[in-house]
Design a protein around this motif. Structure first.
Motif, PDB file in Angstrom:
ATOM      1  N   UNK A  84      -1.804  24.306  22.097  1.00 54.30           N
ATOM      2  CA  UNK A  84      -0.999  23.353  21.203  1.00 54.30           C
ATOM      3  C   UNK A  84      -1.494  21.935  21.646  1.00 54.30           C
ATOM      4  N   UNK A  85      -1.297  21.032  20.726  1.00 51.99           N
ATOM      5  CA  UNK A  85      -1.692  19.577  21.210  1.00 51.99           C
ATOM      6  C   UNK A  85      -0.384  19.005  22.072  1.00 51.99           C
ATOM      7  N   UNK A  86      -0.715  17.916  22.611  1.00 53.49           N
ATOM      8  CA  UNK A  86       0.487  17.597  23.600  1.00 53.49           C
ATOM      9  C   UNK A  86       1.148  16.414  22.755  1.00 53.49           C
ATOM     10  N   UNK A  87       2.431  16.590  22.303  1.00 61.53           N
ATOM     11  CA  UNK A  87       2.863  15.467  21.479  1.00 61.53           C
ATOM     12  C   UNK A  87       3.671  14.690  22.413  1.00 61.53           C
ATOM     13  N   UNK A  88       3.695  13.412  22.269  1.00 64.82           N
ATOM     14  CA  UNK A  88       4.833  12.211  23.058  1.00 64.82           C
ATOM     15  C   UNK A  88       5.121  11.243  21.900  1.00 64.82           C
ATOM     16  N   UNK A  89       6.488  11.230  22.075  1.00 70.24           N
ATOM     17  CA  UNK A  89       7.374  10.341  21.029  1.00 70.24           C
ATOM     18  C   UNK A  89       7.877   9.117  21.836  1.00 70.24           C
ATOM     19  N   UNK A  90       7.566   8.311  21.441  1.00 76.34           N
ATOM     20  CA  UNK A  90       7.906   6.923  21.812  1.00 76.34           C
ATOM     21  C   UNK A  90       9.197   6.322  20.992  1.00 76.34           C
ATOM     22  N   UNK A 320       7.456   8.166  36.556  1.00 77.10           N
ATOM     23  CA  UNK A 320       8.506   9.171  36.081  1.00 77.10           C
ATOM     24  C   UNK A 320       7.881   9.863  34.806  1.00 77.10           C
ATOM     25  N   UNK A 321       7.667   8.798  33.764  1.00 75.91           N
ATOM     26  CA  UNK A 321       7.176   9.276  32.646  1.00 75.91           C
ATOM     27  C   UNK A 321       5.845   9.957  32.762  1.00 75.91           C
ATOM     28  N   UNK A 322       4.952   9.525  33.524  1.00 78.73           N
ATOM     29  CA  UNK A 322       3.735  10.021  33.838  1.00 78.73           C
ATOM     30  C   UNK A 322       3.596  11.343  34.440  1.00 78.73           C
ATOM     31  N   UNK A 323       4.745  11.505  35.355  1.00 82.99           N
ATOM     32  CA  UNK A 323       4.664  12.725  35.941  1.00 82.99           C
ATOM     33  C   UNK A 323       5.242  13.715  35.060  1.00 82.99           C
ATOM     34  N   UNK A 324       6.301  13.483  34.178  1.00 82.58           N
ATOM     35  CA  UNK A 324       6.678  14.264  32.975  1.00 82.58           C
ATOM     36  C   UNK A 324       5.599  14.777  32.055  1.00 82.58           C
ATOM     37  N   UNK A 325       4.620  13.552  31.922  1.00 84.35           N
ATOM     38  CA  UNK A 325       3.597  14.003  30.914  1.00 84.35           C
ATOM     39  C   UNK A 325       2.753  14.961  31.494  1.00 84.35           C
ATOM     40  N   UNK A 326       2.319  14.654  32.884  1.00 86.62           N
ATOM     41  CA  UNK A 326       1.154  15.733  33.339  1.00 86.62           C
ATOM     42  C   UNK A 326       1.789  17.119  33.428  1.00 86.62           C
ATOM     43  N   UNK A 327       2.980  17.424  33.789  1.00 91.52           N
ATOM     44  CA  UNK A 327       3.397  18.541  34.018  1.00 91.52           C
ATOM     45  C   UNK A 327       3.643  19.462  32.593  1.00 91.52           C
ATOM     46  N   UNK A 328       3.857  18.603  31.696  1.00 96.39           N
ATOM     47  CA  UNK A 328       3.751  19.295  30.312  1.00 96.39           C
ATOM     48  C   UNK A 328       2.364  19.404  29.854  1.00 96.39           C
ATOM     49  N   UNK A 356       2.345   0.402  29.878  1.00 91.27           N
ATOM     50  CA  UNK A 356       1.220   1.278  30.553  1.00 91.27           C
ATOM     51  C   UNK A 356       1.318   2.704  30.439  1.00 91.27           C
ATOM     52  N   UNK A 357       2.338   3.253  30.201  1.00 91.00           N
ATOM     53  CA  UNK A 357       2.326   4.744  29.938  1.00 91.00           C
ATOM     54  C   UNK A 357       1.628   4.926  28.690  1.00 91.00           C
ATOM     55  N   UNK A 363      -4.373   8.055  24.777  1.00 88.57           N
ATOM     56  CA  UNK A 363      -5.998   8.321  24.492  1.00 88.57           C
ATOM     57  C   UNK A 363      -6.505   9.341  25.171  1.00 88.57           C
ATOM     58  N   UNK A 364      -5.691  10.197  25.658  1.00 84.33           N
ATOM     59  CA  UNK A 364      -6.259  11.272  26.305  1.00 84.33           C
ATOM     60  C   UNK A 364      -6.497  12.591  25.299  1.00 84.33           C
ATOM     61  N   UNK A 365      -7.408  13.532  25.484  1.00 85.53           N
ATOM     62  CA  UNK A 365      -7.839  14.479  24.635  1.00 85.53           C
ATOM     63  C   UNK A 365      -6.501  15.516  24.403  1.00 85.53           C
ATOM     64  N   UNK A 366      -6.598  15.864  23.355  1.00 86.83           N
ATOM     65  CA  UNK A 366      -5.382  16.850  22.502  1.00 86.83           C
ATOM     66  C   UNK A 366      -4.211  16.084  22.728  1.00 86.83           C
TER      67      UNK A 366
END
Length: 425
Positions: A84-90, A320-328, A356-357, A363-366
């Motif tokens: 699956x793609x990694x979705x992020x909603x701001x 904290x946001x980046x750690x949450x992103x990485x683990x997903x 910054x997040x 721009x990361x892949x997927x």
């Protein structure tokens, strides 16, 4: 969460207006110059000119139907074995443009990094203070609002940002109107009918901002708000149960007022439950909600904490946001949901953290930084059995055998033997 008591700070109204005909013409322009550049000098018969887009004004011309929203990617179903793609909603609560110019700033950020977002507009930001009595909030006297109202310049600035944001592919949701919180008179006490009244008024303020403000020379918002509005976040995350019932009866598609872990969403009451999530607080032994306000409360407890700590607190929110992103991203690929406010709490450090997040992840892949509408579209396009399997993955858990094995096509059921077929008949 406590009520957000932001009130717009706006200056003196500027005198500028174009004619109504020119305004409509500004919305009907097509990509003529780009098309000419692509076809100029090409051999073969001359192509017929593409038809111009049409604008159909709605009501008093505050809104208009202008065709399909540009810039949206078509939702596609995952192929067997596809990761699956990694979705992020701001997303932004109470979105409006004031003297801080944060709405316009984050539109630029979104364009720079290829991110679309959801802007939850507070309806009273399109209602001038002298017309405050038009708002009849459930459980409160007419004209009451815990976040105030606006003036003509603030309304003009806000609708210009809303117009541009939608044309760039962003979603315009609602944060309702008066932002009432608390156990006695807040939105948590509202009935289903109260929520329907609040929703109807939020729509009315958007659909009639020209009449209410007198800004009749401004261009219309380029969407039908009755169709655009499909989801919301309740004030202070209160009153969710009855709101979900009301929204479901109105045909809405999602709610983001809940509190979830970073796992794949499911539907509740017919709506996608896309609530805020518990994410790490780096350096501390607990998690908190994925929102600037909640980090602020756990850091300083006030919007004006010690200046010497501002940089640290912003870095903590960002990390904290980046750690949450990485683990997903390296785990279950569950969508990451982030909520924010256009505020300068603790010196604007949370705005810096969000920017910054966005710069580091979108721009990361997927990775797809999208609005709630786009996420809901994608979820609706998937095989329900695949989504159910994705929901078996825990926070940060990657499939043990890899995605190709985990989401491999299920073998087709064996055909019935001729004998059994005759017996079944």
């Amino acid at each position: 969460m406590m009520a957000v008591t932001k009130r717009f700070t706006v200056g003196t109204a500027a005198a500028a207006a174009a004619t109504a005909a020119a305004l409509v013409a500004g919305l009907t322009g097509c990509g003529g110059s780009d098309e000419a550049a692509r076809t100029e000098g090409a051999p073969g018969p001359k192509k017929a000119a593409a038809p111009k887009n049409t604008v159909r004004l709605i009501g008093d011309g505050s809104t208009a139907f202008t065709g399909a929203q540009p810039g949206l990617r078509k939702a596609e179903r995952l192929k067997p074995g596809q990761r699956p793609p990694q979705f992020v909603v701001f997303s932004w609560d109470g979105a409006g443009e004031d003297s801080q110019k944060l709405f316009s700033h984050f539109r630029k950020v979104g364009k720079k990094y290829g991110a679309t977002m959801t802007y939850f507009l507070s309806g009273v930001y399109l209602l001038p203070e002298e017309k405050a009595a038009l708002y009849d909030p459930p459980g409160h006297a007419p004209g009451r609002s815990d976040i105030g109202f606006n003036d003509r310049e603030g309304i003009r600035d806000t609708v210009r940002q809303l117009r541009g944001a939608w044309q760039e592919g962003n979603e315009i949701g609602t944060h309702f109107n008066g932002h009432f919180c608390g156990p006695e008179t807040g939105v948590g006490t509202w009935s289903v009918d109260d929520w329907k009244s609040e929703i109807a008024q939020a729509k009315a303020f958007v659909k009639n901002w020209k009449t209410n403000s007198g800004l009749t020379a401004e261009q219309p918002l380029p969407f039908d708000y009755d169709k655009e509005l499909i989801g919301a976040r309740t004030p202070c995350l209160e009153g969710r149960e009855n709101f979900v019932r009301a929204a479901s009866e109105l045909g809405w598609r999602y709610d983001t007022s809940g509190i979830n872990n970073q796992i794949w969403p499911e539907k509740e009451g017919g709506l996608w439950d896309l609530g805020l999530q518990m994410i790490p607080v780096p350096g501390r032994q607990f998690e908190t909600l994925s929102m600037d306000y909640n980090f602020m409360v756990n850091q300083s407890g006030t919007a004006k904490g010690a200046p010497s700590m501002h940089a640290y607190w912003g870095d903590q929110f960002r990390d904290g946001m980046l750690q949450a992103f990485d683990r997903a991203y390296h785990g279950n690929r569950a969508p990451l949901i982030i909520g924010n406010h256009f505020e300068s709490w603790n010196g604007g450090t949370y705005m810096r953290a969000v920017e910054e997040t966005i710069a580091q992840v979108c721009g990361r892949q997927e990775v797809r930084c999208v609005s709630f509408r786009q996420l809901a579209d994608w979820l609706d396009a998937q095989d329900p059995a695949v989504l159910a399997k994705l929901r078996t993955l825990k926070v940060g858990e990657a499939p043990k055998g890899g995605w190709a094995e985990f989401l491999a096509a299920r073998p087709a059921a064996p055909a019935a033997s001729p004998v059994k077929a005759r017996q079944a008949g």
